[in-house]
Design an enzyme around this catalytic site. Structure first.
Site, short mmCIF file in Angstrom:
data_model
loop_
_atom_site.label_atom_id
_atom_site.label_comp_id
_atom_site.label_asym_id
_atom_site.label_seq_id
_atom_site.Cartn_x
_atom_site.Cartn_y
_atom_site.Cartn_z
N ASP A 1 62.05 48.69 13.65
CA ASP A 1 61.40 49.56 14.67
C ASP A 1 60.76 48.97 15.91
O ASP A 1 59.80 49.31 16.52
CB ASP A 1 59.88 50.15 13.92
N ASN B 1 61.70 45.77 25.28
CA ASN B 1 61.41 47.28 25.10
C ASN B 1 59.85 47.87 25.24
O ASN B 1 58.80 46.81 25.18
CB ASN B 1 61.99 47.65 23.90
N GLU C 1 75.11 45.86 16.35
CA GLU C 1 73.72 45.69 16.23
C GLU C 1 73.36 45.26 15.06
O GLU C 1 74.13 45.97 13.91
CB GLU C 1 73.40 47.50 16.13
N GLY D 1 63.17 49.16 18.42
CA GLY D 1 63.91 49.87 19.34
C GLY D 1 65.57 49.12 19.33
O GLY D 1 66.21 49.51 20.61
N ASP E 1 72.08 55.83 13.20
CA ASP E 1 72.28 54.90 14.43
C ASP E 1 73.57 54.93 15.02
O ASP E 1 73.60 54.94 16.34
CB ASP E 1 72.00 53.47 13.71
N LYS F 1 78.14 48.08 13.84
CA LYS F 1 76.87 47.89 12.97
C LYS F 1 77.45 47.68 11.62
O LYS F 1 77.91 48.24 10.76
CB LYS F 1 75.94 49.09 12.84
#
Length: 224
Positions: A13, A180, A116, A15, A55, A38
């Protein structure tokens, strides 16, 4: 120019997907044929009675990648928990070879790949006997440097420095840090950036505000 970069986070979480989407968009807006991958994704959306990896869909939408999101992920689990637990629940064996093969297939179609990760750097991917896989194993197997996404909020110095030190243990090179939730008018955020660069020796290559529509990367970062 580097051919790939792995986006990892200091925690879940943080970002990563949001920042990854902006990164891919940035590259494509600068005439670089950038793709997205991913390895493992937990949690899906249901659209038209079909499970869609959320995502990957978000990145495709933001960066305007014209392909089905499911083509960009090796393993998709419906259960929104840690990958190793989702794999256990859904009775799936995660194989590092498949991840490498899928990545290489996508890599052949693009000039630059943004990968990612999931969770923090200490993320278990598989806990099966004789097939234990951590996120660090995936990063090393794909032979890529890392961009680390960190918070700008209270506590980020500790989590960022610890993540950097953990990466060093596995000879993983964190090339740059993106902060972020950044507020340029917040004195603590400004100081957090300063201290993170000082303590890690790694440049903060971008600061991303809440609901940002684009990202501004340190000049020449992708050309080094």
């Amino acid at each position: 120019m580097k051919k790939s970069m792995f986006v990892a986070g200091t925690s879940t979480d943080i970002g990563k997907t949001f920042v990854t989407a902006l990164l891919v968009k940035y590259l494509r807006d600068n005439n670089i044929n950038a793709g997205y991958f991913k390895p493992v994704l937990s949690g899906v959306e249901v659209m038209d009675n079909e499970f869609v990896p959320s995502d990957a869909k978000y990145v495709c939408d933001i960066a305007e990648i014209k392909t089905k999101p499911k083509n960009l992920v090796s393993y998709v689990f419906k259960t929104a928990v840690s990958p190793h637990l989702a794999a256990q629940i859904e009775k799936v064996t995660i194989l590092l070879d498949k991840i490498q093969t899928d990545f290489n297939t996508l890599k052949s179609k693009y000039n630059f790949m943004v990968i990612e990760g999931c969770g923090g750097l200490v993320c278990q991917i598989s806990t099966e006997k004789n097939n234990e896989i951590f996120l660090t194993d995936i990063i090393k197997s794909l032979n890529t440097d890392v961009i680390l996404v960190a918070s700008s909020l209270l506590g980020t110095i500790n989590s960022t420095v610890l993540t950097v030190e953990y990466a060093k243990k596995f000879n993983i090179n964190i090339k740059g840090i993106i902060m972020n939730f950044y507020d340029k008018n917040n004195f603590m955020h400004i100081d957090n950036k300063k201290q993170i660069e000082y303590l890690t020796g790694i440049p903060v290559i971008a600061m991303v505000e809440n609901n940002a529509k684009e990202i501004f990367i340190q000049k020449n970062f992708f050309e080094e």
